[in-house]
Enzyme design. Sequence first.
Site, PDB file in Angstrom:
ATOM      1  N   GLU A 264       0.848  -1.200   0.000  1.00 15.91           N
ATOM      2  CA  GLU A 264       0.000   0.000   0.000  1.00 15.91           C
ATOM      3  C   GLU A 264       0.879   1.243   0.000  1.00 15.91           C
ATOM      4  OE1 GLU A 264      -2.640  -0.528   3.343  1.00 15.91           O
ATOM      5  OE2 GLU A 264      -3.659  -2.205   2.398  1.00 15.91           O
ATOM      6  N   HIS A 282      -7.719   1.632   2.131  1.00 16.25           N
ATOM      7  CA  HIS A 282      -7.594   1.144   3.514  1.00 16.25           C
ATOM      8  C   HIS A 282      -8.323   2.083   4.487  1.00 16.25           C
ATOM      9  CE1 HIS A 282      -4.884  -1.562   6.191  1.00 16.25           C
ATOM     10  NE2 HIS A 282      -5.999  -1.246   6.831  1.00 16.25           N
TER      11      HIS A 282
HETATM   12  P1  NAD Z   1     -10.420 -11.552  15.037  1.00 16.58           P
HETATM   13  O1  NAD Z   1      -9.106 -12.012  15.593  1.00 16.58           O
HETATM   14  O2  NAD Z   1     -11.515 -11.224  15.962  1.00 16.58           O
HETATM   15  O3  NAD Z   1     -10.969 -12.657  14.013  1.00 16.58           O
HETATM   16  C1  NAD Z   1     -10.156 -13.326  13.098  1.00 16.58           C
HETATM   17  C2  NAD Z   1     -10.698 -14.735  12.940  1.00 16.58           C
HETATM   18  O4  NAD Z   1      -9.896 -15.419  11.971  1.00 16.58           O
HETATM   19  C3  NAD Z   1     -10.611 -15.573  14.241  1.00 16.58           C
HETATM   20  O5  NAD Z   1     -11.884 -16.073  14.570  1.00 16.58           O
HETATM   21  C4  NAD Z   1      -9.663 -16.694  13.871  1.00 16.58           C
HETATM   22  O6  NAD Z   1     -10.020 -17.941  14.462  1.00 16.58           O
HETATM   23  C5  NAD Z   1      -9.826 -16.766  12.366  1.00 16.58           C
HETATM   24  N1  NAD Z   1      -8.728 -17.456  11.705  1.00 16.58           N
HETATM   25  C6  NAD Z   1      -7.405 -17.422  11.988  1.00 16.58           C
HETATM   26  N2  NAD Z   1      -6.733 -18.227  11.139  1.00 16.58           N
HETATM   27  C7  NAD Z   1      -7.642 -18.765  10.299  1.00 16.58           C
HETATM   28  C8  NAD Z   1      -7.571 -19.641   9.188  1.00 16.58           C
HETATM   29  N3  NAD Z   1      -6.397 -20.146   8.788  1.00 16.58           N
HETATM   30  N4  NAD Z   1      -8.706 -19.964   8.535  1.00 16.58           N
HETATM   31  C9  NAD Z   1      -9.903 -19.458   8.930  1.00 16.58           C
HETATM   32  N5  NAD Z   1     -10.033 -18.626   9.995  1.00 16.58           N
HETATM   33  C10 NAD Z   1      -8.921 -18.282  10.663  1.00 16.58           C
HETATM   34  O7  NAD Z   1     -10.044 -10.318  14.096  1.00 16.58           O
HETATM   35  P2  NAD Z   1     -11.026  -9.131  13.654  1.00 16.58           P
HETATM   36  O8  NAD Z   1     -10.997  -8.064  14.687  1.00 16.58           O
HETATM   37  O9  NAD Z   1     -12.323  -9.714  13.245  1.00 16.58           O
HETATM   38  O10 NAD Z   1     -10.226  -8.571  12.385  1.00 16.58           O
HETATM   39  C11 NAD Z   1     -10.227  -9.290  11.149  1.00 16.58           C
HETATM   40  C12 NAD Z   1      -9.287  -8.629  10.156  1.00 16.58           C
HETATM   41  O11 NAD Z   1      -9.716  -7.275   9.884  1.00 16.58           O
HETATM   42  C13 NAD Z   1      -7.831  -8.502  10.624  1.00 16.58           C
HETATM   43  O12 NAD Z   1      -6.975  -8.849   9.546  1.00 16.58           O
HETATM   44  C14 NAD Z   1      -7.657  -7.026  10.875  1.00 16.58           C
HETATM   45  O13 NAD Z   1      -6.326  -6.644  10.684  1.00 16.58           O
HETATM   46  C15 NAD Z   1      -8.576  -6.456   9.795  1.00 16.58           C
HETATM   47  N6  NAD Z   1      -8.909  -5.040   9.996  1.00 16.58           N
HETATM   48  C16 NAD Z   1      -8.914  -4.214   8.900  1.00 16.58           C
HETATM   49  C17 NAD Z   1      -9.232  -2.860   9.043  1.00 16.58           C
HETATM   50  C18 NAD Z   1      -9.265  -1.935   7.859  1.00 16.58           C
HETATM   51  O14 NAD Z   1      -9.019  -0.743   8.030  1.00 16.58           O
HETATM   52  N7  NAD Z   1      -9.607  -2.407   6.672  1.00 16.58           N
HETATM   53  C19 NAD Z   1      -9.500  -2.335  10.317  1.00 16.58           C
HETATM   54  C20 NAD Z   1      -9.528  -3.218  11.405  1.00 16.58           C
HETATM   55  C21 NAD Z   1      -9.224  -4.566  11.240  1.00 16.58           C
END
Ligand code: NAD
Length: 308
Positions: A264, A282
């Site tokens: 990015e 983003h």
């Molecule tokens: P979280 O940790 O609550 O949930 C992630 C889930 O992924 C968990 O339930 C975990 O068990 C699962 N997981 C891990 N490995 C896995 C696999 N191999 N296969 C399937 N599932 C698997 O996280 P969250 O708070 O829900 O955030 C999710 C994503 O969103 C993260 O990557 C975070 O960085 C991203 N995010 C992006 C922004 C943005 O600005 N676009 C902002 C905040 C968060």
Amino acid sequence: MNTESQPVVLIADPLPAETVAGLGPGFDVRHCVGADREELLAAVPAADALIIRSATRVDREVLAAAPRLRIVARAGVGLDNVDVAAAAEAGVAVANAPESNITSVAELTVGLIIAALRRIPAADASVRAGAWQRSAFTGSELAGKTAGILGFGRIGRLVARRLAAFDMRIECHDPYVTAEAAAEHGARSVPLDELMRGADVLTVHLPRTPETVGIVGEAELRLAKPTLLLVNTARGGIVDETALAAALKEQRIGGAALDVFGIEPPLGSPLVGLDNVLTTPHIGAGTREAQLRAGQDAVRAVRDALLG
Ligand code: NAD
């Protein structure tokens, strides 16, 4: 007021005044927002708590200069700018605000899905250009379709609830969530290949780890329906961008909506500019509410740490 005996809370990155006020009385609040490294190093020796956002880097040097420090609170989700191991060695607690922006990301995800399926950006661009092509933007509904949610954590569940309200069937894949827990949140837990085959909309909500990088690649995309809309508001690289660009160019899937990229900004990325791809820079966490909540969470962590 005599503030000599009050714990010093040093605020090193911008926070709204009303958020800082949430600390309440009993703290000597000092600011070094926008300070250079020298000024920061001069201010931290007095600090009992340090509140930062993204700009301030808290490393060994800062920690060594701050013998009174009990907590570093980041008003944001990640801790990329804090040396967490060094803080642990120094006995300094580290707090962040992991839930502050989950609603914002979930709402952006739903927004991208509808914008892509109804081709809202292209329709808007055509009206601005003076056209009135009502039949050129035939889209599709969500009702009765299947949403595949890859990663059923905090954001995945919020997205599931919102898409269920649009009468979508919800399937998820997350090996760390039991089928019962998924069902409690209205989702049917399925293996990844079944998720890929069944989804009309596939939305990614995984952390980026060695295990998840490229988890949606060429083989997975070949299982998808030709109308699939793939959405990634999680992290770049979880979906293999080369494989995705090929699938989109060859119209093996219907489209993609992407808020995140492996690099990015995605300068020169084959994904940017394709007719069937919607992109945002983003902005998942970019709401006033998320920023406010992140600050409030940091302030709460500081109060808890200093008041016990
Ligand atoms: P979280 O940790 O609550 O949930 C992630 C889930 O992924 C968990 O339930 C975990 O068990 C699962 N997981 C891990 N490995 C896995 C696999 N191999 N296969 C399937 N599932 C698997 O996280 P969250 O708070 O829900 O955030 C999710 C994503 O969103 C993260 O990557 C975070 O960085 C991203 N995010 C992006 C922004 C943005 O600005 N676009 C902002 C905040 C968060």
